[in-house]
Design a protein around this motif. Structure first.
Motif, PDB file in Angstrom:
ATOM      1  N   TYR A 124      41.765  45.284  38.411  1.00  0.00           N
ATOM      2  CA  TYR A 124      40.497  45.758  37.866  1.00  0.00           C
ATOM      3  C   TYR A 124      39.337  45.162  38.662  1.00  0.00           C
ATOM      4  CZ  TYR A 124      42.473  48.122  33.814  1.00  0.00           C
ATOM      5  OH  TYR A 124      43.139  49.007  33.003  1.00  0.00           O
ATOM      6  N   ARG A 125      38.251  45.916  38.751  1.00  0.00           N
ATOM      7  CA  ARG A 125      37.112  45.501  39.562  1.00  0.00           C
ATOM      8  C   ARG A 125      36.571  44.138  39.146  1.00  0.00           C
ATOM      9  NH1 ARG A 125      34.097  50.197  41.883  1.00  0.00           N
ATOM     10  NH2 ARG A 125      35.394  52.056  41.606  1.00  0.00           N
ATOM     11  N   ARG A 126      36.495  43.891  37.835  1.00  0.00           N
ATOM     12  CA  ARG A 126      35.906  42.622  37.377  1.00  0.00           C
ATOM     13  C   ARG A 126      36.729  41.430  37.875  1.00  0.00           C
ATOM     14  NH1 ARG A 126      38.832  44.650  33.016  1.00  0.00           N
ATOM     15  NH2 ARG A 126      40.356  43.175  32.137  1.00  0.00           N
ATOM     16  N   LEU A 177      38.784  41.447  40.638  1.00  0.00           N
ATOM     17  CA  LEU A 177      38.610  41.342  42.087  1.00  0.00           C
ATOM     18  C   LEU A 177      37.277  40.690  42.429  1.00  0.00           C
ATOM     19  CD1 LEU A 177      39.960  44.854  43.192  1.00  0.00           C
ATOM     20  CD2 LEU A 177      41.229  42.719  42.876  1.00  0.00           C
ATOM     21  N   ASP A 178      36.225  41.062  41.705  1.00  0.00           N
ATOM     22  CA  ASP A 178      34.907  40.448  41.935  1.00  0.00           C
ATOM     23  C   ASP A 178      34.963  38.942  41.693  1.00  0.00           C
ATOM     24  OD1 ASP A 178      33.847  42.942  42.504  1.00  0.00           O
ATOM     25  OD2 ASP A 178      32.914  43.212  40.536  1.00  0.00           O
ATOM     26  N   SER A 179      35.679  38.541  40.651  1.00  0.00           N
ATOM     27  CA  SER A 179      35.789  37.113  40.336  1.00  0.00           C
ATOM     28  C   SER A 179      36.529  36.354  41.424  1.00  0.00           C
ATOM     29  CB  SER A 179      36.504  36.912  38.988  1.00  0.00           C
ATOM     30  OG  SER A 179      35.736  37.439  37.926  1.00  0.00           O
ATOM     31  N   VAL A 211      36.716  37.195  44.605  1.00  0.00           N
ATOM     32  CA  VAL A 211      35.844  37.125  45.773  1.00  0.00           C
ATOM     33  C   VAL A 211      34.794  36.031  45.585  1.00  0.00           C
ATOM     34  CG1 VAL A 211      34.092  38.363  47.097  1.00  0.00           C
ATOM     35  CG2 VAL A 211      36.208  39.530  46.450  1.00  0.00           C
ATOM     36  N   ALA A 212      34.182  36.005  44.399  1.00  0.00           N
ATOM     37  CA  ALA A 212      33.171  34.973  44.126  1.00  0.00           C
ATOM     38  C   ALA A 212      33.776  33.573  44.169  1.00  0.00           C
ATOM     39  CB  ALA A 212      32.530  35.227  42.756  1.00  0.00           C
ATOM     40  N   ASP A 213      35.070  33.472  43.902  1.00  0.00           N
ATOM     41  CA  ASP A 213      35.765  32.188  43.902  1.00  0.00           C
ATOM     42  C   ASP A 213      36.135  31.738  45.310  1.00  0.00           C
ATOM     43  OD1 ASP A 213      36.930  30.159  42.019  1.00  0.00           O
ATOM     44  OD2 ASP A 213      38.789  30.710  43.047  1.00  0.00           O
ATOM     45  N   TRP A 261      38.196  44.240  49.702  1.00  0.00           N
ATOM     46  CA  TRP A 261      37.301  44.265  48.559  1.00  0.00           C
ATOM     47  C   TRP A 261      36.165  43.300  48.851  1.00  0.00           C
ATOM     48  CZ3 TRP A 261      37.246  47.659  44.696  1.00  0.00           C
ATOM     49  CH2 TRP A 261      36.395  47.411  43.630  1.00  0.00           C
ATOM     50  N   GLN A 262      34.992  43.839  49.068  1.00  0.00           N
ATOM     51  CA  GLN A 262      33.826  43.039  49.445  1.00  0.00           C
ATOM     52  C   GLN A 262      34.158  42.160  50.653  1.00  0.00           C
ATOM     53  OE1 GLN A 262      31.723  41.078  46.204  1.00  0.00           O
ATOM     54  NE2 GLN A 262      32.562  42.533  44.734  1.00  0.00           N
TER      55      GLN A 262
END
Length: 312
Positions: A221-223, A225-227, A229-231, A271-272
């Protein structure tokens, strides 16, 4: 019979024949075409030795699936340095000891795993049309109830030789001059994911200074994957999508069963800017045990250091 009616009958017959052939292929042939997909990524710190990562996902094992068991047994010959399992391992409680036995050589190697919904809940018949909805999950999924499968037993068998359980937690594995820092979450499809607290800024680097950061989840889920990447993840591994399970030439996956774009339903993408490997997985629910243009797979990722710059 009029020519137009005769032609319509021929076309209709051909259509039915094509549909029947497609069903036979998807249900009895392609579902057994087990494939090893190999990927190379240059994401390791300079000077680090190459690392082979075996990515398993969505085995959905039933005890009588001998061809799948043979493929799993064969994978141990790859001698990976690290095994990552992104969940949905079983389709019945009886599969747990069978899975543990066939994975025994791989369980002796460094590894880690997360859970998928079918590690906790027995598969049930579903209307395939539900997967065409914006959200295929039934209402009230945020409270799925008590597991109907012995997930504790599965966890014990996967971790008894040292595989790390990454359920909403962090861990690390030392691979001879490379520290692999792992972060994982419980199944996002059931909305059980809770991103662990970040490492303190004061967390020291290993003496050799070489670190690889992996984000691991069942459903991409996008949320989540975003987490990751931010990590600061260097690589993210997930499964769940079955590669779309049914793909159409020129179109690709029809569905992903999550909110990731269909073009990223299987294989390596980014992803990003961070490499993302979504495994098409090795199986399917026993109530929808078919595949079309997306054979069952495991992935061997060979991670390397960047190529040295040419000397001028």
């Amino acid at each position: 019979m009029r020519p137009a009616l005769a032609a319509a009958g021929i076309v209709g017959g051909l259509g039915l024949g094509a549909a029947a052939a497609t069903h036979v292929w998807a249900r009895h042939i392609e579902i057994h075409r087990f494939t090893l997909r190999e990927v190379e990524l240059r994401i390791l710190p300079p000077g680090t030795r190459s690392v082979r990562v075996l990515h398993l996902s969505d085995i959905h094992l039933m005890p009588d699936q001998q061809r799948k068991l043979d493929f799993l047994e064969h994978l141990s010959l790859l001698r990976p340095h690290l095994v990552i399992d992104t969940g949905d391992n079983i389709a019945s409680a009886a599969s747990i000891p069978v899975l543990a036995e066939v994975l025994a050589p791989l369980l002796q190697r460094p590894g880690a795993f997360v859970r998928g919904s079918n590690d906790m809940f027995e598969p049930m018949p579903k209307n395939p049309a539900r997967y065409l909805l914006p959200d295929s999950r039934p209402a009230g999924l945020t409270d799925p109830g008590e597991p109907t499968l012995p997930v504790g037993e599965l966890t014990d068998r996967l971790s008894e030789h040292g595989w790390r359980d990454l359920t909403n937690t962090r861990s690390s594995i030392e691979l001879g001059g490379l520290e692999v820092r792992l972060v994982g979450v419980d199944d996002p499809h059931l909305e059980l994911d809770e991103m662990p607290a970040p490492l303190p800024p004061s967390t020291p680097l290993p003496a050799h200074g070489n670190v690889l950061r992996l984000g691991v989840a069942h459903a991409p889920y996008r949320r989540v994957l975003d987490s990751f990447v931010a990590d600061g993840a260097d690589l993210v591994l997930a499964g769940h999508t079955h590669g779309g399970q049914l793909r159409v030439p020129g179109v690709g996956a029809l569905v992903t069963n999550c909110d990731i774009p269909r073009r990223q339903a299987r294989g390596l993408s980014t992803w990003q800017g961070v490499p993302l490997n979504v495994s098409a997985g090795m199986g399917a629910s026993p109530y929808s045990n078919y595949r079309l243009f997306t054979p069952p797979e495991a992935t061997l990722l060979t991670l390397r250091a960047p190529k040295p710059s040419p000397v001028r």
